[in-house]
Write a protein that holds these residues in place. Structure first.
Motif, PDB file in Angstrom:
ATOM      1  N   GLU A 129      50.067  34.735  55.082  1.00 21.32           N
ATOM      2  CA  GLU A 129      51.205  34.556  54.358  1.00 21.32           C
ATOM      3  C   GLU A 129      51.199  35.049  53.039  1.00 21.32           C
ATOM      4  N   LYS A 130      49.964  34.811  52.295  1.00 28.32           N
ATOM      5  CA  LYS A 130      49.976  35.274  50.903  1.00 28.32           C
ATOM      6  C   LYS A 130      49.757  36.802  50.694  1.00 28.32           C
ATOM      7  N   ARG A 183      55.927  33.549  62.625  1.00 29.86           N
ATOM      8  CA  ARG A 183      55.939  32.411  61.436  1.00 29.86           C
ATOM      9  C   ARG A 183      56.404  31.254  62.336  1.00 29.86           C
ATOM     10  N   VAL A 228      57.058  39.257  62.820  1.00 36.93           N
ATOM     11  CA  VAL A 228      56.564  38.594  61.889  1.00 36.93           C
ATOM     12  C   VAL A 228      57.431  37.149  61.478  1.00 36.93           C
ATOM     13  N   ILE A 275      51.258  38.671  53.066  1.00 37.22           N
ATOM     14  CA  ILE A 275      52.771  38.953  52.990  1.00 37.22           C
ATOM     15  C   ILE A 275      53.601  39.130  51.781  1.00 37.22           C
ATOM     16  N   GLU A 276      53.344  38.128  50.777  1.00 40.30           N
ATOM     17  CA  GLU A 276      53.797  37.793  49.500  1.00 40.30           C
ATOM     18  C   GLU A 276      53.598  39.061  48.698  1.00 40.30           C
ATOM     19  N   LEU A 303      50.887  32.638  62.106  1.00 43.96           N
ATOM     20  CA  LEU A 303      50.473  33.170  60.863  1.00 43.96           C
ATOM     21  C   LEU A 303      49.897  32.027  60.081  1.00 43.96           C
ATOM     22  N   THR A 304      48.392  32.613  59.397  1.00 44.07           N
ATOM     23  CA  THR A 304      47.704  31.817  58.787  1.00 44.07           C
ATOM     24  C   THR A 304      48.182  31.702  57.411  1.00 44.07           C
ATOM     25  N   SER A 305      47.757  30.692  56.514  1.00 41.69           N
ATOM     26  CA  SER A 305      47.994  30.776  55.154  1.00 41.69           C
ATOM     27  C   SER A 305      47.580  32.055  54.263  1.00 41.69           C
TER      28      SER A 305
END
Length: 278
Positions: free
Chosen positions: A234-235, A224, A220, A237-238, A229-231
């Motif tokens: 990323e969201k 990054r 991961v 993952i959060e 990784l796309t937005s």
């Protein structure tokens, strides 16, 4: 593409080239191969190819003369030569993709304690390790590299299959299911039966991220860094990280509550657990 393999035991590899998807690729002439028996280039009647290492030590070492003659016979000086060894650079999917662009690969299968360093200095372009462990069979290790590389050649496997597997896009692959829909009480996730391709795509991406974060967080971080990784990812993952943190908090809370609950008092005899005799 052609694979030329130098080995003391060609029959180990022959079975691999004559079966399954590889056999079909050979039949279609997408893949060609040549198995070269190093013993055919030995000098003595016993076809000896190994001797004791200079400086002492356990085991035997493959001699440079038979192996060098075998390499000369296939024109190795003009081709990409790979020696599979635990002391090489780690083999990765990226390396496999690089090698798949070659017209021919020459692979040396080591045995015993390895091969004479002068062969490496004279012929070898890549020293490759398939993992942090030691094997007795260079043939098995070479097969791992061949299997990883040849499937990337156009016409062997569909491009769609290659796009959504582990290491593509920097992530591990999502879990897969097939018939029957219910197996030993375990059901296929409803979303995969919904027919909604956008929901399925998002579910698969989330599962890829969950597995990669759990098993290979280093991937991961690398994805990054490379901008893979796309937005949207990323969201997710959060959200996954937040969910895991909350889960850990709940587990700690339940453990703390359990520790605070006093142990039950026995109702037999006195409160101190002793029997009372009249």
């Amino acid at each position: 593409m052609k694979f030329t393999v130098l080995t003391l035991f060609p029959e180990i590899l022959r079975a691999y080239f004559e079966n399954s998807i590889m056999a079909k690729a050979v039949e279609k002439e997408i893949i060609a191969y040549d198995l070269v028996n190093i013993r055919d280039f030995a000098f003595d009647k016993h076809r000896s190819c190994d001797d004791s290492p200079y400086g002492g030590g356990a085991g035997q070492l493959m001699m440079p003369e038979p192996l060098g003659r075998a390499l000369d016979s296939v024109g190795a000086g003009r081709k990409r030569v790979i020696f599979v060894t635990p002391g090489g650079k780690p083999f990765t999917q990226r390396k496999a993709q690089e090698l798949s662009r070659e017209k021919e690969l020459v692979l040396i299968c080591g045995r015993y304690e390895g091969i004479d360093q002068r062969i490496i200095d004279s012929f070898v372009d890549d020293e490759i390790s398939i993992g942090d462990y030691v094997m007795s069979s260079g043939e098995v290790a070479a097969t791992v590299i061949i299997d990883t590389v040849y499937r990337l050649i156009d016409g062997v496997i569909s491009k769609e299959s290659l796009q959504e597997e582990s290491y593509s896009g920097g992530l591990l692959e999502y879990p897969q299911y097939t018939r029957p829909p219910l197996y030993r009480g375990m059901a296929v996730p409803d979303i995969l039966l919904s027919g909604n391709h956008e929901y399925i795509r998002k579910w698969r991406l989330k599962k890829c991220l969950e597995k990669t974060l759990a098993y290979r967080p280093d991937m991961v971080a690398a994805a990054r860094s490379s901008g893979e990784l796309t937005s949207e990812a990323e969201k997710m993952i959060e959200e996954i990280t937040e969910h895991v943190c909350l889960k850990h908090v709940r587990i700690k809370h339940h453990r703390r509550r359990a520790a605070e609950i006093p142990a039950p008092v026995s109702d037999s005899g006195d409160k101190d657990g002793s029997d009372k005799n009249d």
